[in-house]
Design a protein around this motif. Structure first.
Motif, short mmCIF file in Angstrom:
data_model
loop_
_atom_site.label_atom_id
_atom_site.label_comp_id
_atom_site.label_asym_id
_atom_site.label_seq_id
_atom_site.Cartn_x
_atom_site.Cartn_y
_atom_site.Cartn_z
N VAL A 24 37.19 35.15 48.50
CA VAL A 24 38.20 34.09 48.60
C VAL A 24 37.93 33.24 49.84
O VAL A 24 37.83 32.03 49.76
CB VAL A 24 39.62 34.70 48.68
N GLN B 144 38.05 39.37 49.93
CA GLN B 144 37.75 39.34 48.50
C GLN B 144 38.87 40.01 47.74
O GLN B 144 39.60 40.85 48.28
CB GLN B 144 36.40 40.01 48.23
N THR B 145 38.99 39.63 46.50
CA THR B 145 40.01 40.25 45.65
C THR B 145 39.51 41.63 45.28
O THR B 145 38.37 42.00 45.58
CB THR B 145 40.22 39.43 44.38
#
Ligand code: C2E
Ligand code: CA
Ligand code: CA
Length: 934
Positions: free
Chosen positions: A416, A409-410
């Motif tokens: 993502v 994940q960002t």
């Protein structure tokens, strides 16, 4: 087609040499032939000169002689001579002497009008004089001239005018046969002079005719053989051939024919040809010999120069070839070989080839180092590719791992990437990780911690979150978040989650089991201890009750254990109803229950006990409608009046219970001073004395109970159990005397005695059963002594037994006060080779945490789970899950109390490794090594 440079060079140079030699040989032959021709020419000329010279000499002699003759009076004064004088007679009479002196063959005196005054001739010549007379009749008398007349032979003639004494003019003509000239020619030059005379009429009667040519032959010598030769020649050639010189092979000899002109002499009479015939065989042979010599020299020279050339060329060519060979090795990466090939034939004289060789070696070395570098790079590349593919495979495996959730994940928590386990396992409406949280507090904590993650520290944030599965189930997921850099250099969070739901359930169950009795679902001995200690520590007053089921053994014996269990469960239920609100309840052992009542006074207690005792006087109805009645006896002790310690309170409550039981069914009794010194305590006292004397007098005995390896179907492993008889010879159960000895602090001595005596038996037995193992029960208080490992090691040394034959059964874990010491000791013992078993797993204090922390090899599932396993599905689940878990940790489960075949079969099905119990074998003083037949 490949033709080696060596052969090309040799061929080319040979061709050149052969050409040069051929030209040289040709030139020499041509020269030899030309000079031969010139010589022949010269010879011919000199012969011609020689002949003409002879003719001229003869003519001069004739003229001198003619002058002498004409001076004689017989001739000079002819007209003064008497008539009878006959000039012809005179001449005939004089001719023989003149023939002798100058070889004269013909003489004639002519008058001025050409008429003959007289003549004489040598009859031996045998020719007709009339034609000659005819020639002479027209003769001019005024000049002297030489000429030649040929008929049967040839005469050379000369005329000389003179004057008679009377003044009249006359001419004297002298002639001589050419045969004379010819023989002199032959003598001087040793070649033959042949004269061919045209003579058609002579053909028949002339011996040496040449009919082809219509000539007759006349020759200086060897007439027969020359005639034969010319006859042969005349058959093939015309006479005109003699216009020039020609050659002819005859009877293995070479002859040359050369026409000789005699310009001094005018020809009269028949035409004639003079030919020089020379035998040229010798000079021809000489010529041929010289030509051959030249050819031989030429060839020899050629061969020699060829050899020298080859010697000169081959060295450098071989080096050139080596260079070519070396260069051809380079594409095959045989660099050292290439360098060796050149180095082998290297010379010390520098030339262009040396430069070529040096350059080739240089190139080879360069290639080699380049190739090495390329290979190294390749190897590194391969390694990288390999490790990349490995790490990719690892990542793929990780991602596809069906047991963990993986996602990235960002830093804004946008998911993502995620694996299928996550996609299909956790309910999520969008890609925001935060939306998975249901609890605000955990979410906020996560946001704070996740934002605090830094790169390259390797630090991960771990937490547990409750999430919802796609099927709507509640999941407990344990997440670990790490911050990493992706390939673009962006920071991303890699999150790995483990579904801990089941694990947690097990843990909860185990935790529950640690404090609860699995049968009655109320507290167990441990929770009782906790509650009693809590009363002692945190309350000013309270009470402890001990409840014992009356004649429970009878119920068990008559109706069976199942009914016994039902009774116990029913009692627990009733206890809960009445007492749970007042205090904590638990089952101490078999048929013993307790209640700890905090903050209860003596006044209140009596009433409560009455209610309780009537509530616990109940009945259960069996399936077959049989009604089983039960009742209890209750003993109570007050805190702090009847004791302020755990043991005293318990002992006094126990005594009160004995008293109540003595009083009859459904009785209760509160301890008072007079109860002290009662039966229970007496029993404890009695037992302690018995144990002490047994230790002192060696009265204990050991028995061994086989433990079956279900997998192998054989027994190699026995549990050592202690036996004690009282003075009447009745057995006292260790279940009774072991707790007493623990309470009295005698247990260490007992355990040491057991260790020592078990080792005696073991060392004896190992001779017959080298793979034998025995387990020894060691109580927690003993294992807490820090000197225990030393005692153990001394004992095995003393009995010369390897520690690997010994299994230590850790029993009565409830008494562990110093866990660290136990752990240290067990670690030392396992390091020495001994193995450890955790006894009575599932009851008492053995907990899940022990499984993880202690260096265990075996876990013994408590007999209460195994007995009657077939009829307790929840026990089966328990056994199965504990056995699986234990196996997953690399340990082995042992099931106790296996009393029948059905249980053993089931255990086998559930994957339990070992079984112990009366069905396998009862404890016996002998270690029977019989294989057990499943
Ligand atoms: P434990 O270690 O759990 O031993 C198993 C007990 O179950 C033994 O009783 C054994 O005779 C009994 N047993 C074996 N198979 C069956 C079966 O199929 N059904 C039933 N109902 N019982 C079975 P035992 O010998 O009376 O020992 C009782 C306890 O006393 C042992 O429990 C152990 O905790 C302790 N103990 C025995 N010997 C020693 C010892 O030498 N030292 C120490 N410290 N404790 C001992
Ligand atoms: Ca045991
Ligand atoms: Ca046991």
């Amino acid at each position: 087609m490949f033709i080696s440079l060596r052969w090309k060079a040799v061929l080319l140079s040979s061709v050149v040499l052969v050409l040069i030699s051929a030209v040289w040989i040709g030139q020499s032959i041509y020269g030899a032939l030309a000079s031969y021709d010139v010589e022949v020419q010269k010879k011919h000329q000199s012969r011609q000169q020689f002949l003409n010279q002879m003719v001229q000499d003869d003519l001069l002699k004739f003229i001198q002689f003619a002058q002498l003759i004409v001076q004689r009076s017989e001739i000079k004064a002819l007209y003064e001579q008497p008539i009878e004088f006959s000039m012809p007679q005179f001449l005939v009479s004089m001719l023989p002497s003149w023939n002798k002196s100058i070889g004269l063959d013909y003489i004639a005196i002519l008058a001025v009008d050409g008429s003959s005054l007289g003549e004489a001739y040598n009859k031996k010549l045998g020719f007709d004089i009339a034609p000659l007379k005819a020639v002479l009749s027209g003769f001019n008398t005024s000049d002297s001239q030489p000429f030649m007349y040929c008929q049967k032979a040839c005469l050379q003639l000369s005329s000389k005018p003179f004057v008679f004494s009377n003044g009249a003019a006359g001419v004297i003509i002298l002639g001589r046969s050419m045969a004379d000239v010819a023989s002199r020619y032959h003598n001087a030059l040793s070649s033959d002079l042949a004269v061919l005379i045209q003579s058609s009429d002579l053909l028949e009667n002339h011996r040496y005719g040449l009919p082809e040519w219509a000539h007759s032959m006349w020759v200086s010598s060897s007439t027969e053989s020359i005639h034969a030769m010319l006859s042969a020649y005349s058959l093939e050639h015309s006479i005109e051939n003699f216009q020039r010189s020609s050659s002819f092979s005859y009877e293995n000899s070479e002859y040359s024919f050369n026409r000789i002109n005699i310009p001094l002499l005018n020809r009269v009479g028949m035409s004639s040809v003079f030919i020089d015939i020379s035998n040229e065989t010798e000079s021809k042979n000489k010529l041929i010999e010289s030509v051959w010599r030249k050819v031989w020299f030429g060839v020899l020279g050629l061969v020699l120069s060829e050899l020298i050339l080859i010697l000169l060329i081959l060295g450098p060519i071989r080096r050139l070839i080596n260079v070519a060979k070396a260069l051809s090795l380079l594409p095959k990466h045989r660099y050292q070989e290439a360098v060796d090939t050149i180095a082998k034939h290297k010379t010390y004289v520098n030339d262009e080839l040396t430069q070529l060789e040096d350059n080739t070696i240089f190139v080879s070395n360069e290639f080699e180092s380049l190739y090495g570098k390329i290979q190294e790079t390749n190897a590194n590349l391969n390694k990288k590719v390999h490790s990349l593919s490995r790490s990719r495979a690892f990542l793929t495996r990780l991602l596809d791992n069906p047991s963990v959730f993986v996602l990235t994940q960002t830093k804004d928590f946008e998911v993502v990437l995620s694996n299928s386990k996550f996609k299909n396992g956790i309910k999520h409406s969008d890609n925001n990780f935060l939306h998975l949280f249901s609890n605000m507090r955990t979410k906020d904590a996560f946001i704070k911690e996740a934002q605090g993650l830094t790169l390259n520290t390797g630090k991960a944030y771990q937490h547990e979150v409750v999430m919802e599965s796609c099927e709507g189930k509640t999941l407990l997921v344990s997440w670990s978040h790490t911050l990493v850099e992706d390939e673009q250099g962006d920071e991303i969070i890699v999150s790995v989650g483990m579904d801990n739901t089941e694990h947690k359930k097990d843990e909860v169950k185990l935790k529950w089991l640690a404090n609860n009795d699995s049968l009655t679902k109320i507290g167990n001995r441990r929770s009782f201890m906790r509650d009693l200690n809590d009363l002692l520590d945190n309350h000013t007053q309270g009470a402890v009750l001990i409840i014992d089921v009356n004649k429970f053994k009878q119920i068990n014996d008559i109706y069976g254990h199942m009914t016994g269990d039902e009774v116990l469960i029913d009692i627990a239920r009733a206890l809960k109803e009445v007492a749970q609100s007042m205090g904590s309840i638990s089952r101490l052992s078999g048929d013993e229950f307790t209640v700890v009542l905090p903050a209860v006074s003596v006044g209140e207690l009596g009433g409560f006990l009455t209610i309780l005792s009537s509530a616990l006087h109940g009945k259960v109805t069996l399936k077959n409608k049989t009604v089983v009645e039960y009742s209890v006896s209750i003993g109570a002790a007050l805190f702090p009046d009847d004791g302020d310690s755990y043991q005293t309170l318990l002992a006094h409550a126990d005594m009160a219970m004995y008293k109540a039981k003595k009083a009859g069914l459904s009785q209760w009794h509160i301890f008072n001073e007079s109860d002290d010194n009662s039966e229970g305590l007496k029993r404890d006292y009695y037992l302690s004395e018995l144990i002490k004397s047994a230790l002192a007098n060696n009265l204990f005995q050991l028995v061994f109970q086989p433990i079956l390896s279900i997998e192998k179907g054989s027994v190699q492993h026995y549990e050592t159990l202690l036996r004690l008889n009282d003075e009447l010879g009745n057995g006292v159960s260790p279940a009774e005397f072991i707790p007493v000895s623990e309470r009295l602090g005698l247990i260490r001595d007992i355990d040491n005695w057991v260790l020592d005596n078990a080792l005696v038996r073991l060392s004896e037995e190992l001779e017959f059963q080298p793979d034998l193992k025995i387990s020894i029960n060691v109580s927690a208080p003993t294992l807490q002594m820090n000197e225990y490992p030393m005692i153990f090691m001394d004992a095995i040394k003393k009995h010369n037994v390897d520690a690997k034959h010994i299994i230590i059964e850790l029993t009565e874990t409830a008494y562990i006060e110093n866990f660290k010491q136990v752990l240290d000791n067990l670690t030392i013992l396992t390091d020495e080779g001994a193995t450890i078993a955790l006894d009575d797993f599932g009851v008492g204090f053995s907990s899940f945490s022990y499984l993880k922390q202690l260096p265990l090899r075996y876990v013994k599932l408590d007999g209460s789970y195994i007995k009657d396993l077939r009829n307790h599905p929840d026990n089966q689940v328990f056994v199965k899950s504990i056995s699986d878990m234990v196996t997953a940790f690399g340990m082995r489960a042992i099931a106790e109390f296996v009393e029948d075949k059905a249980t053993l079969d089931m255990l086998k099905e559930l994957g339990v490794y070992y079984a112990q119990g009366y069905y396998i074998g009862r404890p016996d003083s002998e270690l029977l090594s019989n294989d057990f037949h499943l």
